[in-house]
Motif scaffolding. Structure first.
Motif, PDB file in Angstrom:
ATOM      1  N   GLY B  96       0.830  -1.203   0.000  1.00 54.82           N
ATOM      2  CA  GLY B  96       0.000   0.000   0.000  1.00 54.82           C
ATOM      3  C   GLY B  96       0.864   1.253   0.000  1.00 54.82           C
ATOM      4  N   PHE B  97       1.971   1.204   0.749  1.00 53.02           N
ATOM      5  CA  PHE B  97       2.847   2.361   0.747  1.00 53.02           C
ATOM      6  C   PHE B  97       3.523   2.535  -0.612  1.00 53.02           C
ATOM      7  CE2 PHE B  97       7.045   4.270   1.044  1.00 53.02           C
ATOM      8  CZ  PHE B  97       6.645   5.557   1.372  1.00 53.02           C
ATOM      9  N   HIS B  98       3.890   1.420  -1.222  1.00 53.04           N
ATOM     10  CA  HIS B  98       4.516   1.504  -2.550  1.00 53.04           C
ATOM     11  C   HIS B  98       3.544   2.156  -3.527  1.00 53.04           C
ATOM     12  CE1 HIS B  98       7.274  -2.160  -1.466  1.00 53.04           C
ATOM     13  NE2 HIS B  98       7.079  -1.351  -0.438  1.00 53.04           N
ATOM     14  N   ALA B  99       2.278   1.796  -3.378  1.00 55.05           N
ATOM     15  CA  ALA B  99       1.253   2.393  -4.238  1.00 55.05           C
ATOM     16  C   ALA B  99       1.165   3.897  -3.989  1.00 55.05           C
ATOM     17  CB  ALA B  99      -0.099   1.726  -3.981  1.00 55.05           C
ATOM     18  N   GLN B 100       1.201   4.268  -2.705  1.00 53.98           N
ATOM     19  CA  GLN B 100       1.126   5.700  -2.362  1.00 53.98           C
ATOM     20  C   GLN B 100       2.336   6.461  -2.897  1.00 53.98           C
ATOM     21  OE1 GLN B 100      -0.102   7.042   1.510  1.00 53.98           O
ATOM     22  NE2 GLN B 100       1.666   8.369   1.734  1.00 53.98           N
ATOM     23  N   ASN B 101       3.518   5.854  -2.732  1.00 51.06           N
ATOM     24  CA  ASN B 101       4.747   6.496  -3.179  1.00 51.06           C
ATOM     25  C   ASN B 101       4.686   6.776  -4.699  1.00 51.06           C
ATOM     26  OD1 ASN B 101       7.599   7.129  -2.136  1.00 51.06           O
ATOM     27  ND2 ASN B 101       8.031   5.978  -4.002  1.00 51.06           N
ATOM     28  N   ALA B 102       4.291   5.756  -5.448  1.00 51.41           N
ATOM     29  CA  ALA B 102       4.232   5.919  -6.909  1.00 51.41           C
ATOM     30  C   ALA B 102       3.135   6.920  -7.281  1.00 51.41           C
ATOM     31  CB  ALA B 102       3.975   4.566  -7.573  1.00 51.41           C
ATOM     32  N   TYR B 103       1.963   6.773  -6.668  1.00 53.30           N
ATOM     33  CA  TYR B 103       0.845   7.678  -6.957  1.00 53.30           C
ATOM     34  C   TYR B 103       1.249   9.125  -6.701  1.00 53.30           C
ATOM     35  CZ  TYR B 103      -3.349  10.390  -5.892  1.00 53.30           C
ATOM     36  OH  TYR B 103      -4.295  11.392  -5.859  1.00 53.30           O
ATOM     37  N   ALA B 104       1.874   9.369  -5.532  1.00 55.85           N
ATOM     38  CA  ALA B 104       2.185  10.746  -5.144  1.00 55.85           C
ATOM     39  C   ALA B 104       3.218  11.358  -6.083  1.00 55.85           C
ATOM     40  CB  ALA B 104       2.689  10.768  -3.695  1.00 55.85           C
ATOM     41  N   ILE B 105       4.231  10.588  -6.463  1.00 58.17           N
ATOM     42  CA  ILE B 105       5.278  11.154  -7.327  1.00 58.17           C
ATOM     43  C   ILE B 105       4.735  11.398  -8.733  1.00 58.17           C
ATOM     44  CG2 ILE B 105       7.549  10.752  -8.352  1.00 58.17           C
ATOM     45  CD1 ILE B 105       8.232   9.209  -5.729  1.00 58.17           C
ATOM     46  N   VAL B 106       3.930  10.476  -9.234  1.00 60.18           N
ATOM     47  CA  VAL B 106       3.351  10.679 -10.566  1.00 60.18           C
ATOM     48  C   VAL B 106       2.473  11.932 -10.558  1.00 60.18           C
ATOM     49  CG1 VAL B 106       1.812   9.734 -12.326  1.00 60.18           C
ATOM     50  CG2 VAL B 106       3.412   8.219 -11.157  1.00 60.18           C
ATOM     51  N   MET B 107       1.643  12.066  -9.541  1.00 64.12           N
ATOM     52  CA  MET B 107       0.755  13.231  -9.457  1.00 64.12           C
ATOM     53  C   MET B 107       1.551  14.528  -9.295  1.00 64.12           C
ATOM     54  SD  MET B 107      -2.399  12.628  -9.945  1.00 64.12           S
ATOM     55  CE  MET B 107      -3.367  13.971  -9.251  1.00 64.12           C
ATOM     56  N   ARG B 108       2.658  14.446  -8.564  1.00 63.92           N
ATOM     57  CA  ARG B 108       3.459  15.646  -8.350  1.00 63.92           C
ATOM     58  C   ARG B 108       4.075  16.122  -9.669  1.00 63.92           C
ATOM     59  NH1 ARG B 108       9.055  16.739  -6.556  1.00 63.92           N
ATOM     60  NH2 ARG B 108       9.040  18.667  -5.339  1.00 63.92           N
ATOM     61  N   ILE B 109       4.580  15.175 -10.439  1.00 61.91           N
ATOM     62  CA  ILE B 109       5.186  15.551 -11.733  1.00 61.91           C
ATOM     63  C   ILE B 109       4.106  16.107 -12.658  1.00 61.91           C
ATOM     64  CG2 ILE B 109       6.362  14.655 -13.785  1.00 61.91           C
ATOM     65  CD1 ILE B 109       8.274  14.757 -11.563  1.00 61.91           C
ATOM     66  N   LEU B 110       2.958  15.441 -12.666  1.00 63.58           N
ATOM     67  CA  LEU B 110       1.856  15.937 -13.500  1.00 63.58           C
ATOM     68  C   LEU B 110       1.502  17.374 -13.097  1.00 63.58           C
ATOM     69  CD1 LEU B 110      -0.538  15.539 -15.513  1.00 63.58           C
ATOM     70  CD2 LEU B 110      -1.854  14.667 -13.578  1.00 63.58           C
ATOM     71  N   ALA B 111       1.367  17.599 -11.797  1.00 56.15           N
ATOM     72  CA  ALA B 111       1.010  18.935 -11.320  1.00 56.15           C
ATOM     73  C   ALA B 111       2.091  19.945 -11.693  1.00 56.15           C
ATOM     74  CB  ALA B 111       0.813  18.904  -9.803  1.00 56.15           C
ATOM     75  N   ARG B 112       3.337  19.484 -11.671  1.00 48.81           N
ATOM     76  CA  ARG B 112       4.465  20.344 -12.026  1.00 48.81           C
ATOM     77  C   ARG B 112       4.362  20.789 -13.495  1.00 48.81           C
ATOM     78  NH1 ARG B 112       6.510  23.354 -11.961  1.00 48.81           N
ATOM     79  NH2 ARG B 112       8.381  24.334 -11.156  1.00 48.81           N
ATOM     80  N   PHE B 113       4.009  19.849 -14.337  1.00 53.57           N
ATOM     81  CA  PHE B 113       3.840  20.174 -15.760  1.00 53.57           C
ATOM     82  C   PHE B 113       2.666  21.132 -15.941  1.00 53.57           C
ATOM     83  CE2 PHE B 113       6.361  17.696 -18.938  1.00 53.57           C
ATOM     84  CZ  PHE B 113       7.238  17.100 -18.055  1.00 53.57           C
ATOM     85  N   GLU B 114       1.581  20.854 -15.241  1.00 54.27           N
ATOM     86  CA  GLU B 114       0.391  21.685 -15.414  1.00 54.27           C
ATOM     87  C   GLU B 114       0.628  23.097 -14.889  1.00 54.27           C
ATOM     88  OE1 GLU B 114      -3.037  18.279 -15.774  1.00 54.27           O
ATOM     89  OE2 GLU B 114      -2.940  19.379 -13.879  1.00 54.27           O
ATOM     90  N   LEU B 115       1.381  23.189 -13.796  1.00 53.36           N
ATOM     91  CA  LEU B 115       1.703  24.514 -13.252  1.00 53.36           C
ATOM     92  C   LEU B 115       2.559  25.303 -14.242  1.00 53.36           C
ATOM     93  CD1 LEU B 115       1.670  26.343 -10.620  1.00 53.36           C
ATOM     94  CD2 LEU B 115       3.936  25.395 -10.167  1.00 53.36           C
ATOM     95  N   ALA B 116       3.536  24.627 -14.830  1.00 52.54           N
ATOM     96  CA  ALA B 116       4.434  25.310 -15.760  1.00 52.54           C
ATOM     97  C   ALA B 116       3.692  25.772 -17.013  1.00 52.54           C
ATOM     98  CB  ALA B 116       5.596  24.402 -16.129  1.00 52.54           C
ATOM     99  N   LEU B 117       2.749  24.960 -17.469  1.00 50.96           N
ATOM    100  CA  LEU B 117       2.101  25.258 -18.751  1.00 50.96           C
ATOM    101  C   LEU B 117       0.761  25.970 -18.593  1.00 50.96           C
ATOM    102  CD1 LEU B 117       2.953  21.917 -20.549  1.00 50.96           C
ATOM    103  CD2 LEU B 117       4.043  24.129 -20.898  1.00 50.96           C
ATOM    104  N   GLY B 118       0.233  25.995 -17.388  1.00 48.13           N
ATOM    105  CA  GLY B 118      -1.027  26.683 -17.162  1.00 48.13           C
ATOM    106  C   GLY B 118      -2.210  26.035 -17.852  1.00 48.13           C
ATOM    107  N   ARG B 119      -2.168  24.738 -17.966  1.00 51.82           N
ATOM    108  CA  ARG B 119      -3.302  24.023 -18.566  1.00 51.82           C
ATOM    109  C   ARG B 119      -3.223  22.564 -18.150  1.00 51.82           C
ATOM    110  NH1 ARG B 119       0.273  24.457 -23.331  1.00 51.82           N
ATOM    111  NH2 ARG B 119       1.046  22.392 -23.815  1.00 51.82           N
ATOM    112  N   ARG B 120      -4.291  21.831 -18.415  1.00 47.61           N
ATOM    113  CA  ARG B 120      -4.269  20.391 -18.188  1.00 47.61           C
ATOM    114  C   ARG B 120      -3.355  19.765 -19.229  1.00 47.61           C
ATOM    115  NH1 ARG B 120      -5.314  20.557 -13.442  1.00 47.61           N
ATOM    116  NH2 ARG B 120      -7.345  21.295 -12.796  1.00 47.61           N
TER     117      ARG B 120
END
Lengths: 435, 576
Positions: B96-120
């Motif tokens: 479960g923690f491995h799932a959380q670790n992967a989920y959180a990092i993937v979401m963080r990178i996605l959010a990073r891209f969206e923040l930089a580009l100002g769009r989904r």
């Protein structure tokens, strides 16, 4: 004592190679070289005892004496006939009793290259071995991987039947055949009589076969031709070693694997996974199958490229035996102008790798000057093919063995003999060349 | 509107989750270094399965499914972090923690891209949710698969540095591995043609860019920067002699490279290690040894990391000295993490300013410079100077079609706007195609070839004056299929041995950047065959494809590249 005649017996081993190359002299003497002896599948109707029958036939034909044995590379379909059993009655035991004076294998089989070394290192007094040792270690790891893939394919219930068959075939073919390997190492009794050759080395056959020139055209060493190394490992030869160690938790074949986290496994109802996960699980299983297939294909190619390529020249005729060498192995030989010159006059070609797509490079085929569409041409090229269709590769991506386009070329431009034309009870066909 | 119960406040936007800062072998005082990161809060089903990421913990080697992790609903008031207080062993033993670790990092990178580009930002694969398999198979490997809409993370047995017994290594617990694979999926969504065979640069770019994003993501965590700086994370001050670019290479980057699990060394982490070995001041781009794709990617990583250090050091000039040449450690750490974060934003934004086909490192450098000029016209932080100098020291010059300062030239052509509508152009590919069609002369698209608009996307950011700036980015691609013989007649070199009757497809294309008035600001294009340079590019591309065996056997041409990608996935730093 002058060579007067050469005969080649091509044995029916199904998918595999077994050729007896015999030089007959004007004084009635004969010398015999056995080139490969292995099979990974016999055609329908051929008795299971076929390999032993072949061994006995070789015993008879050679009058209990082999001059030399050549094991081009360690794939099962080239060496399984050398396997022994405890009772000493297997086909390999019979061959061992023929006491070959010389056993020729590729440099990668040299036991001096410590195959399980944890770090590649050169042995004292030998130069430039570290890349060689690394390559050998990589090949060793690949065979471990093959065993794992074979086991996983056998226990998996989720692979499509044809995927499973392909994985089974390639996995099995690449698994180390211990007793055959050991027999090859020891059958000549005197360790010094084992030759581990690479391109440009002497085969040691000239002394034993008066009047015959033998050139070793392959395999190249890693120093000679980097592609041999990179093909197995890209730029990371650690990969295979790691891959071999990756699945230590995996049980012996046939049993189901132990999960990583037994307490967290989702129980299935009637073997069904929860509906939300099914699409992805289906994709993951398919991907896993394809991934394993790519892995074993890569290591299959890598072992093929350790094949010894021998060119026999006797009485103005030349005979080419390239094992299963593929393009990466051939590239080195084909880059040498003197070798290209020799290859032009090949009279008899043992078709590489059972007629697969990438073992008869166009550049090689185009060199052969004796190719001819004229069936009555006295100097026409002869091609010998040992193969069995439906075992290796698939037609939908043109990887079927034998490759149809190659076979039609062979039929058109050479006098073509194939073991596929033999009846189930035929042991072999023999072709004679008068010198 | 759903409010927090009993109040008129909206729902919280972020959820904090514990991750392993780099990987389990990165330890301080025998404890795994952790970080708490913020990811977008969202409604979650068990998995976790959210609106962009769906973790399905299926193991294909063992053929078992592990229980999904249940995080509490996004509609709740609070989001407790279930692993905040667990021991290291509990983290390692709980899928479960491995799932959380992967989920959180993937979401963080996605959010990073969206923040930089100002769009989904969409994934390269179809559908909205990307599957993540944290224990996909027993193999020292991890990769992104477009067809399977998934990131697969393998596990394997490995021996940790200095220990005798082996243990299971989970690639889903390595921050840089997860970030790297996620970046592949996002870059593929931004520029789908970059996975196609083209030049050595383009093949190397996917890997190099994924490495850059992964490393900058790791370095933008305070905990990491603090730990690698000089080995004394608890001191409040740090000696300024540790704060030169050379010293920082040894202290921070080298020690990060060292800390990146040794058991993973053959698999990844070597991207950092390898690129640090590249001394600047050599023309790597024309070096024979660096034509091969994997090695070529290291050049890009090296140039970006050296730029990062220069920017960090430049920012430190503004941090005051406290006593005898010492600076406040927390400010130094903050500036480092900030520099990494800024550079990552630029690196992501630059993708919008890259041509859609046949990307070169030079074009990427021009895109980076242009992005920065748009935001900081006077280069007061010295970012552009640092980029130019460091890229030059590895043999990468800005694009030859760029301006003297290395940035893209602004479009100065008269365009026909009267046949298209401003509002439609912002979102409609058909309308954008009409614009392209009506302006095919001004855009120099030539008379032949197939043209397709691949995407029309908004890009929003805050302008230097604090107002929202909205640009529109459109990509068009041109394709021209001719027989080899015909290409020869057009001046394109055909390799010896390529059959003259063989069909060969050429690519061209451009990125159109429209300003907030809908006027064309940039056309960043690789034309089909307009100039000698275009013809040279096509010749080089065909030569490269020929050498890599692409034309050797048409029947296997397609699968060959799939295999190449697979092979790359299996070589160490490539996919991992």
């Amino acid at each position: 004592m002058k060579p007067s005649r050469v005969t080649i017996r091509s044995y029916q081993v199904g998918f595999g190679d077994c050729f007896l190359f015999s030089v007959h002299y004007d004084n009635g003497d004969s010398r015999h070289v056995l080139i490969d002896f292995g099979s990974t599948g016999l055609p329908e109707g051929v008795p299971k005892t076929r390999l032993k029958a072949i061994a006995k036939d070789i015993q008879t034909v050679t009058g209990n004496k082999l001059t030399a044995v050549v094991a081009t590379h360690r794939h099962k379909d080239h060496i399984s006939g050398f396997a022994t059993n405890e009772a000493g009655t297997a086909s390999g035991d019979i061959i061992a009793k023929l006491q070959p004076d010389l056993v020729i294998q590729p440099w990668t089989e040299d036991p001096e290259l410590e195959e399980t070394a944890t770090a590649p290192r050169a042995r004292r007094g030998r130069k430039n071995l570290s890349s060689a040792a690394r390559h050998v270690r990589t090949l060793w790891a690949m065979q471990q991987v093959a065993a794992q893939v074979w086991a996983e394919a056998k226990r998996s219930r989720s692979l499509r039947p044809e995927m499973r068959a392909m994985l089974g075939f390639l996995g099995e073919n690449n698994v180390k055949n211990l007793s055959a390997v050991k027999n090859l190492m020891t059958m000549s009794k005197n360790k010094k009589k084992n030759k581990y050759v690479h391109a440009g080395t002497s085969s040691g056959l000239e002394k034993l076969l008066p009047g015959v020139n033998v050139d070793v055209l392959g395999p190249p060493t890693v120093e000679q031709h980097e592609e041999v190394g990179t093909q197995t490992s890209w730029d990371n030869d650690e990969f295979w070693v790691r891959l071999a160690a990756a699945d230590r938790t995996s049980p012996p074949s046939g049993m189901s694997a132990k999960p990583l986290f037994p307490k967290h496994v989702v129980n299935r109802e009637k073997y069904r996974f929860p509906v939300n996960a099914r699409w992805f699980i289906y994709r993951a299983k398919r991907l896993r199958g394809e991934q394993m297939l790519r892995i074993v294909t890569m290591l299959d190619d890598a072992l093929n490229n350790t094949s010894v390529i021998l060119l026999f020249r006797v009485g103005g005729k030349s005979f080419l035996f390239p094992g299963d060498a593929q393009i990466e192995n051939w590239e080195y030989a084909l880059a040498q102008s003197n070798v290209r010159k020799l290859l032009k006059s090949v009279d008899v070609y043992k078709v590489g790798h059972h007629g697969s797509r990438n073992a008869t490079p166009k550049t090689l085929w185009n060199l052969f000057e004796h190719r001819s569409a004229d069936k009555h041409d006295a100097h026409r090229l002869t091609s010998l093919l040992s193969t069995m269709a439906g075992k290796h590769g698939r037609e939908d991506n043109s990887s079927e063995v034998p490759r149809k386009t190659l076979v039609s070329k062979l039929e058109r431009e050479s006098t073509h003999f194939t073991t596929q034309n033999l009846a189930a009870n035929d042991l072999c066909f023999q072709v004679t060349f008068d010198l | 509107m759903k409010n927090v119960l009993g109040t008129r406040h909206g729902l919280r936007t972020n959820r904090s989750l514990t991750i392993i800062a780099q990987d389990p072998s990165f330890q301080i005082d025998n404890k795994i270094l952790r970080a708490t990161i913020e990811v977008p809060a969202e409604e979650l089903s068990p998995g976790p399965s959210g609106y962009r990421v769906s973790v399905i913990d299926y193991d294909a080697t063992a053929n078992v499914l592990y229980a999904p992790l249940e995080l509490n609903s996004g509609l709740d008031e609070n989001y407790p972090d279930p692993f905040a207080d667990k021991s290291d062993q509990e983290l390692l033993d709980n899928p479960g923690f491995h799932a959380q670790n992967a989920y959180a990092i993937v979401m963080r990178i996605l959010a990073r891209f969206e923040l930089a580009l100002g769009r989904r930002v969409a994934w390269g694969s179809s559908g909205h949710q990307l599957h993540v398999a944290p224990h996909a198979f027993a193999e020292p490997n991890a990769f992104y698969s477009r067809e399977d809409r998934a990131l697969f993370f393998g596990y394997f047995e490995g021996v940790l540095d200095g220990r005798k017994t082996s243990q299971t290594v989970f690639t889903s617990l390595a921050h840089d591995v997860v970030a790297h694979e996620t970046t592949h999926a996002l870059l593929d969504g931004l520029r789908q043609r970059y996975l196609e065979p083209s030049s050595p640069d383009q093949a190397a770019f996917h890997e190099g860019f994924a490495d850059i994003a992964a490393l900058l993501s790791v370095l933008s965590l305070d905990a990491i920067v603090r730990a690698v700086l000089d080995g004394k994370p608890d001191d409040r001050l740090i000696d300024a002699r540790f704060l030169t670019p050379e010293a920082l290479i040894d202290s921070s980057l080298m020690s990060l490279a060292k800390e990146m699990g040794q058991e993973l060394s053959g698999i990844r982490g070597s991207a950092l290690r390898q690129s640090l070995k590249l001394e600047p001041g050599h023309d790597y781009m024309n070096d024979e040894a660096f034509q091969e794709e994997h090695r070529r990617g290291e050049i890009l990583v090296a140039a970006m990391l050296r730029s990062f250090l220069d920017i960090w050091v430049a920012r430190l000039q503004r941090v005051g000295t406290i006593s005898r040449g010492k600076k406040d450690r927390s400010l130094v750490v903050e500036e480092g993490a900030k520099a990494a974060d800024h550079l990552l934003t630029m690196a992501i934004r630059a993708i919008d300013y890259c041509p859609p086909v046949d990307l070169t490192f030079s074009a990427y450098l021009s895109a980076l410079l242009t992005v920065d000029r748009e935001v900081v016209p006077d280069d007061r932080y010295g970012y552009r100077e640092a980029l130019l100098r460091n890229f030059a020291s590895y043999g990468i010059a800005p694009s030859s079609s760029a301006d003297v300062d290395g940035t893209w030239r602004r479009s100065d052509r008269d365009m026909v706007y009267s046949r298209t509508h401003f509002d439609s152009m912002l979102r409609d590919e058909e309308e954008m195609f009409r614009f392209v069609w009506e302006n095919r002369r001004a855009l120099e698209l030539g008379e032949v070839g197939y043209i397709e608009v691949q995407s029309v996307r908004p890009s929003t950011r805050i302008a230097p004056d604090g107002f929202v700036l909205r640009e529109t980015i459109a990509e068009y691609v041109q394709m021209l299929t001719l027989q080899a013989q015909e290409l020869k007649d057009l001046g394109v070199d055909i390799p010896d041995g390529l059959d003259h009757w063989r069909n060969v497809t050429l690519f061209g294309g451009g990125t159109l950047v429209f300003d907030e008035y809908g006027q064309l600001k940039y056309q960043i294009a690789n034309h089909l065959l307009n100039s000698e340079a275009d013809i040279g590019r096509q010749s080089q591309r065909i030569a490269h494809l020929w050498e890599s065996g692409f034309y050797a056997d048409p029947a296997v041409a397609a699968s060959r590249f799939a295999e190449l990608h697979m092979a790359r996935a299996m070589a160490d730093r490539v996919s991992l």
